[in-house]
Design an enzyme around this catalytic site. Structure first.
Site, PDB file in Angstrom:
ATOM      1  N   LYS A   7       0.847  -1.199   0.000  1.00 42.37           N
ATOM      2  CA  LYS A   7       0.000   0.000   0.000  1.00 42.37           C
ATOM      3  C   LYS A   7       0.876   1.240   0.000  1.00 42.37           C
ATOM      4  O   LYS A   7       2.033   1.231   0.443  1.00 42.37           O
ATOM      5  CB  LYS A   7      -0.953  -0.012   1.202  1.00 42.37           C
ATOM      6  N   ALA A  66       9.059  -0.925   5.884  1.00 49.59           N
ATOM      7  CA  ALA A  66       9.297   0.097   4.860  1.00 49.59           C
ATOM      8  C   ALA A  66       8.187   1.130   4.756  1.00 49.59           C
ATOM      9  O   ALA A  66       8.287   2.067   3.973  1.00 49.59           O
ATOM     10  CB  ALA A  66       9.469  -0.591   3.492  1.00 49.59           C
ATOM     11  N   GLY A  67       7.084   0.956   5.514  1.00 48.09           N
ATOM     12  CA  GLY A  67       5.946   1.858   5.363  1.00 48.09           C
ATOM     13  C   GLY A  67       5.057   1.482   4.203  1.00 48.09           C
ATOM     14  O   GLY A  67       4.225   2.279   3.754  1.00 48.09           O
ATOM     15  N   GLY A 121       3.218  -1.508   4.270  1.00 42.25           N
ATOM     16  CA  GLY A 121       2.148  -2.382   4.754  1.00 42.25           C
ATOM     17  C   GLY A 121       2.315  -3.842   4.411  1.00 42.25           C
ATOM     18  O   GLY A 121       1.322  -4.573   4.330  1.00 42.25           O
ATOM     19  N   GLY A 122       3.527  -4.311   4.230  1.00 39.48           N
ATOM     20  CA  GLY A 122       3.740  -5.700   3.831  1.00 39.48           C
ATOM     21  C   GLY A 122       3.182  -6.708   4.818  1.00 39.48           C
ATOM     22  O   GLY A 122       2.479  -7.644   4.437  1.00 39.48           O
ATOM     23  N   GLY A 123       3.488  -6.518   6.105  1.00 36.27           N
ATOM     24  CA  GLY A 123       2.983  -7.443   7.119  1.00 36.27           C
ATOM     25  C   GLY A 123       1.480  -7.401   7.224  1.00 36.27           C
ATOM     26  O   GLY A 123       0.814  -8.438   7.371  1.00 36.27           O
ATOM     27  N   SER A 124       0.915  -6.199   7.134  1.00 39.16           N
ATOM     28  CA  SER A 124      -0.545  -6.054   7.196  1.00 39.16           C
ATOM     29  C   SER A 124      -1.214  -6.698   5.995  1.00 39.16           C
ATOM     30  O   SER A 124      -2.272  -7.329   6.117  1.00 39.16           O
ATOM     31  CB  SER A 124      -0.918  -4.564   7.257  1.00 39.16           C
ATOM     32  N   ASP A 182      -3.462  -0.965   9.528  1.00 37.20           N
ATOM     33  CA  ASP A 182      -3.427  -1.038   8.064  1.00 37.20           C
ATOM     34  C   ASP A 182      -4.132  -2.268   7.503  1.00 37.20           C
ATOM     35  O   ASP A 182      -4.409  -2.331   6.299  1.00 37.20           O
ATOM     36  CB  ASP A 182      -1.981  -1.037   7.559  1.00 37.20           C
TER      37      ASP A 182
END
Length: 285
Positions: free
Chosen positions: A10, A98-99, A101-104, A137
């Site tokens: 995102k 990184a900002g 939203g990969g984990g989310s 997120d």
């Protein structure tokens, strides 16, 4: 049964936090988009064991309760009242911390997959409500299409029309940002809020130039004070031809926008000497 889901990164076209709730949780007002930089998440249930097992192509991801995808599996298994084991494989392409939203997004993919596997028949709004228990997120990542996100992150309002075609050039500095630590540094009396209404009007009118002019992220100065490299990359993107550039989320990733594929390539080539990780990507509309 096995289900494969795409977990899209995102970006924040805008990010505002107007105030803190009494319990210390942020109120958000954001325009968010999904981009076609994505992890691939494969979810399989089994009766051979009753564990939640996570493996990934990245050695940096935890495989226990600290992993948001693990938490998503716990929530869905409880809702399904199932004792099945859940095996999750994450083919990681989104940079970590990184900002973006990969984990989310991985967690949202697990919510969608297990909803399908166990035939829970939950709609997006219901999955988003469960996702908020994991991270702010996750609700947006359940939808993964352009939307205004408000409240504590749980109010996701997809746009009525498509965003203008945009090419994104993304650059991640060689630093990582802890969102909880960063948010503790925010002084609400010093935040410079953008004009969300102007931005949403520009989107509604399909006015790309006005979208570029009215993008904002109120947390950018907070993170950039800790990591000056963010502003250096942002300025380089503008120098190389981006129509606008800003940090996404709490950072440190910076993105630039253009409507021209050739210019995106030019920006990307110019950045390669300044950052280790850079990508050209587009919208998931």
């Amino acid at each position: 049964m096995e289900v494969l889901e795409r977990a899209y990164a995102k970006l924040n076209i805008s990010l505002d936090t107007p105030y803190l709730h009494s319990d210390g949780v942020q109120e958000w007002d954001m325009l968010m988009v999904a981009i076609d930089l994505a992890d691939t998440v494969t979810v399989r249930t089994t009766t051979e064991h009753s564990e939640i097992v996570i493996d990934s192509t990245s050695g940096l991801l935890p495989s226990n309760e600290r992993n948001l995808a693990y938490q998503a599996a716990q929530i869905m298994r409880e809702l399904a009242q199932s004792n099945d084991g859940v095996e999750i494989h994450i083919d990681k392409r989104i940079p970590i911390a990184a900002g973006l939203g990969g984990g989310s997004s991985d967690a949202a993919a697990v919510l969608r997959a297990l909803n399908q596997i166990w035939n829970l028949q939950m709609n997006e709004a219901q999955l988003a409500k469960e996702g908020l228990k994991i991270d702010a997120d996750v609700p947006f990542c359940v939808y993964s299409r352009p939307a205004q996100v408000t409240g504590r992150g749980e109010v996701v309002t997809p746009l009525n029309k498509k965003m203008p075609p945009i090419h994104f050039v993304i650059a991640k500095p060689s630093v990582s940002v802890s969102t909880p630590k960063l948010l503790r540094l925010v002084n609400y009396d010093q935040l410079e809020h953008g004009n969300m209404q102007k931005l949403m009007d520009a989107v509604e009118q399909g006015d790309y130039s006005a979208v570029a002019e009215n993008m904002f992220n109120v947390l950018e100065p907070v993170t950039a004070k800790q990591f000056p490299e963010i502003m250096r990359i942002k300025n380089k993107m503008i120098q190389f031809g981006a129509d606008a550039s800003q940090m996404s989320g709490t950072g440190p990733t910076v993105f630039g926008i253009t409507t021209k594929a050739s210019r995106a390539k030019h920006i990307y080539n110019g950045l390669k000497g300044f950052v280790d990780e850079a990508y050209i990507t587009g919208l998931v509309n």
